[in-house]
Scaffold this active site. Sequence first.
Site, PDB file in Angstrom:
ATOM      1  N   ARG A  33       0.849  -1.208   0.000  1.00 11.63           N
ATOM      2  CA  ARG A  33       0.000   0.000   0.000  1.00 11.63           C
ATOM      3  C   ARG A  33       0.880   1.253   0.000  1.00 11.63           C
ATOM      4  NH1 ARG A  33      -3.148  -3.702  -0.601  1.00 11.63           N
ATOM      5  NH2 ARG A  33      -4.638  -4.505   0.919  1.00 11.63           N
ATOM      6  N   GLU A 177     -14.069 -14.902   8.909  1.00  9.57           N
ATOM      7  CA  GLU A 177     -13.967 -14.314   7.567  1.00  9.57           C
ATOM      8  C   GLU A 177     -13.623 -15.381   6.526  1.00  9.57           C
ATOM      9  OE1 GLU A 177     -10.903 -11.323   7.094  1.00  9.57           O
ATOM     10  OE2 GLU A 177     -11.598 -10.786   5.105  1.00  9.57           O
ATOM     11  N   LYS A 219     -17.775 -12.055   8.476  1.00 10.09           N
ATOM     12  CA  LYS A 219     -17.198 -11.102   7.524  1.00 10.09           C
ATOM     13  C   LYS A 219     -17.044 -11.794   6.171  1.00 10.09           C
ATOM     14  CE  LYS A 219     -13.128  -8.176   6.820  1.00 10.09           C
ATOM     15  NZ  LYS A 219     -12.269  -7.188   7.444  1.00 10.09           N
ATOM     16  N   SER A 261     -14.208  -5.616   1.613  1.00 14.38           N
ATOM     17  CA  SER A 261     -14.407  -4.961   0.310  1.00 14.38           C
ATOM     18  C   SER A 261     -13.699  -5.712  -0.814  1.00 14.38           C
ATOM     19  CB  SER A 261     -13.990  -3.487   0.350  1.00 14.38           C
ATOM     20  OG  SER A 261     -12.645  -3.317   0.712  1.00 14.38           O
ATOM     21  N   GLY A 262     -12.611  -6.408  -0.524  1.00 11.65           N
ATOM     22  CA  GLY A 262     -12.044  -7.385  -1.452  1.00 11.65           C
ATOM     23  C   GLY A 262     -11.494  -6.857  -2.765  1.00 11.65           C
ATOM     24  N   GLY A 263     -11.315  -5.549  -2.872  1.00  8.05           N
ATOM     25  CA  GLY A 263     -10.802  -5.001  -4.131  1.00  8.05           C
ATOM     26  C   GLY A 263     -11.862  -4.238  -4.922  1.00  8.05           C
ATOM     27  N   SER A 289     -16.801  -4.008   7.124  1.00  8.15           N
ATOM     28  CA  SER A 289     -15.507  -4.162   7.799  1.00  8.15           C
ATOM     29  C   SER A 289     -14.466  -3.981   6.701  1.00  8.15           C
ATOM     30  CB  SER A 289     -15.402  -5.548   8.434  1.00  8.15           C
ATOM     31  OG  SER A 289     -14.105  -5.742   8.967  1.00  8.15           O
ATOM     32  N   ARG A 292      -9.436  -1.647   2.277  1.00 12.87           N
ATOM     33  CA  ARG A 292      -9.152  -0.744   1.156  1.00 12.87           C
ATOM     34  C   ARG A 292     -10.277   0.252   0.875  1.00 12.87           C
ATOM     35  NH1 ARG A 292      -7.494  -5.723  -2.464  1.00 12.87           N
ATOM     36  NH2 ARG A 292      -8.697  -6.697  -0.802  1.00 12.87           N
TER      37      ARG A 292
HETATM   38  P1  13P Z   1     -10.525  -5.296   2.287  1.00 10.31           P
HETATM   39  O1  13P Z   1     -11.792  -4.562   2.647  1.00 10.31           O
HETATM   40  O2  13P Z   1      -9.461  -4.401   1.701  1.00 10.31           O
HETATM   41  O3  13P Z   1     -10.798  -6.538   1.493  1.00 10.31           O
HETATM   42  O4  13P Z   1      -9.856  -5.770   3.650  1.00 10.31           O
HETATM   43  C1  13P Z   1     -10.646  -6.338   4.606  1.00 10.31           C
HETATM   44  C2  13P Z   1      -9.879  -7.345   5.346  1.00 10.31           C
HETATM   45  O5  13P Z   1      -9.766  -7.278   6.541  1.00 10.31           O
HETATM   46  C3  13P Z   1      -9.296  -8.472   4.599  1.00 10.31           C
HETATM   47  O6  13P Z   1      -8.934  -9.468   5.496  1.00 10.31           O
END
Ligand code: 13P
Length: 338
Positions: A33, A177, A219, A261-263, A289, A292
């Site tokens: 990042r 998650e 999550k 959010s996963g990208g 949660s 990014r």
């Molecule tokens: P993102 O929202 O960037 O995917 O990160 C969340 C997260 O905690 C991934 O483990």
Amino acid sequence: MEFNNIEEIAKFIVADGKGILAADESNPTCGKRFDSIGVDSTEENRRDYREMLFRAKGMKENIGGVILFDETIRQEAVDGTLLRDVISNQGALPGIKVDKGLQPIEDCPGETVTVGLDGLDERLKEYSKMGAKFTKWRAVINIGEDIPSDKCIDANMQALADYAYCAQQNGMVPIVEPEVLMDGDHIIDDCYKATDRSLRSLFTHLQKGGVNIKGTLLKPNMVTSGKNCANQAGIEEVAKKTLECLISNVPNELPGVTFLSGGQSDILATAHLDLMNKIGGFSWKLSFSYGRALQAPALKAWRGKPENIFISQDELSHRAKMNKLASLGQWQEELEDV
Ligand code: 13P
């Protein structure tokens, strides 16, 4: 903030549209990042960046919990205040990522299992003493030719259940998650199938493992097209398919679903969440949660320069507010322009 049990903690984190700031990037991920803005990933820079985020005005009212990496839960702000106390002073709870990352699975090319059960109980005891109120463990599921395999799903969901039980025994809320990655050119229906199989397996293992669902947060990924799919599903299709998948797998007694959010872009992550809450028809809180999708504009504005701190904090505050509105189904695209 005093709590009588983990169920109260879970409810608090997602109360009134609040969500979670995921700031638990490992040092290598944080390095990636920071590379994007030309900043060195030193311990001090990581501290300065996170201190700036945690002191943003918009943390109050919008953020109920912050997930930290081991380094951060031990760190002090420039003025000597522990960063975890900076978070508590903003009315949010400190949480901690406790898994130890991914390991390849034998005979399953392209698949991994998340490890970290060894020594987990001792680590949890230490984090609890430090004031952590919740924990996170991330399992990763890949979509590809003939994968995910049942073996990969089963091994990952079993580990999530073992972890969750251990976290609850130590008085902390587990965030479970199971992330089905967006990587690939698959269509949205492939994501639906992989997410459906993962969630079904997860709740079977949680229930078998004696995990208290009322003291757990989920999550998950949203059900989306693969990142490189030529035929990208629109906001409505993502919202409807994600809800359908959750409603058929997630018990009503779960207090909250907090998406990763996963990208996804920051605005799309907000738009999807908002539409799902406008559609409704579920009993859990449906919140965020994000890593990014909450941090990207703040990171870009900061660029490691002290003179950019206020504008960067404003960016984080704005995304936190927008996502709170989305968790209440009250977001509108026009609000992004102000
Ligand atoms: P993102 O929202 O960037 O995917 O990160 C969340 C997260 O905690 C991934 O483990």
